[in-house]
Motif scaffolding. Sequence first.
Motif, short mmCIF file in Angstrom:
data_model
loop_
_atom_site.label_atom_id
_atom_site.label_comp_id
_atom_site.label_asym_id
_atom_site.label_seq_id
_atom_site.Cartn_x
_atom_site.Cartn_y
_atom_site.Cartn_z
N MET A 137 40.66 38.40 29.21
CA MET A 137 41.83 39.13 28.81
C MET A 137 42.87 38.98 29.90
N ILE A 138 44.00 38.42 29.55
CA ILE A 138 45.08 38.21 30.50
C ILE A 138 46.30 38.94 29.98
N GLY A 139 47.01 39.58 30.86
CA GLY A 139 48.23 40.27 30.46
C GLY A 139 48.36 41.60 31.14
N GLU A 140 49.36 42.33 30.68
CA GLU A 140 49.62 43.65 31.23
C GLU A 140 49.71 44.67 30.11
N PHE A 141 49.54 45.92 30.50
CA PHE A 141 49.70 47.03 29.59
C PHE A 141 50.97 47.76 29.98
N SER B 21 45.79 44.24 33.52
CA SER B 21 44.64 44.47 32.65
C SER B 21 43.36 44.66 33.47
N VAL B 22 43.29 44.06 34.63
CA VAL B 22 42.13 44.23 35.50
C VAL B 22 42.04 45.68 35.98
N PHE B 23 43.17 46.25 36.35
CA PHE B 23 43.20 47.65 36.79
C PHE B 23 42.82 48.59 35.65
N VAL B 24 43.38 48.36 34.48
CA VAL B 24 43.12 49.24 33.33
C VAL B 24 41.65 49.19 32.93
N LEU C 235 29.30 47.52 32.94
CA LEU C 235 30.28 48.18 32.08
C LEU C 235 31.64 47.50 32.16
N TRP C 236 32.05 47.12 33.35
CA TRP C 236 33.36 46.47 33.51
C TRP C 236 33.39 45.13 32.78
N ALA C 237 32.32 44.36 32.90
CA ALA C 237 32.26 43.08 32.19
C ALA C 237 32.26 43.28 30.68
N ALA C 238 31.56 44.29 30.20
CA ALA C 238 31.52 44.55 28.77
C ALA C 238 32.88 45.00 28.25
N ALA D 61 35.84 44.37 29.69
CA ALA D 61 36.78 43.26 29.82
C ALA D 61 36.58 42.22 28.73
N ALA D 62 35.38 42.13 28.18
CA ALA D 62 35.11 41.15 27.12
C ALA D 62 35.58 41.63 25.75
N LEU D 63 35.89 42.92 25.63
CA LEU D 63 36.36 43.44 24.35
C LEU D 63 37.74 42.88 24.02
#
Length: 71
Positions: free
Chosen positions: A1-5, A14-17, A56-59, A61-63
């Motif tokens: 997932m790349i981008g911003e919210f 998106s990494v922070f969120v 949990l973070w990997a799961a 982030a994969a959504l």
Amino acid sequence: MIGEFDVGGVLLSSVFVTGVIALACAFVLRRLLTWAGAYRLVWHPALFDLALFVILWAAIAALPFPAPLAR
């Protein structure tokens, strides 16, 4: 997932969120596991908590998050 919210005009990575969401889920899951007594079976609770957070973070982030609407 790349981008911003976009949160009120502030762009958040998106990494922070996803990291914050995973941290909140890890806190809740840790409380449930402590209440259930699962930590009696864990050799090193701190390593277990870290592994739980990473999984949990990997799961999360994969959504596939929905794309923001175009203005």
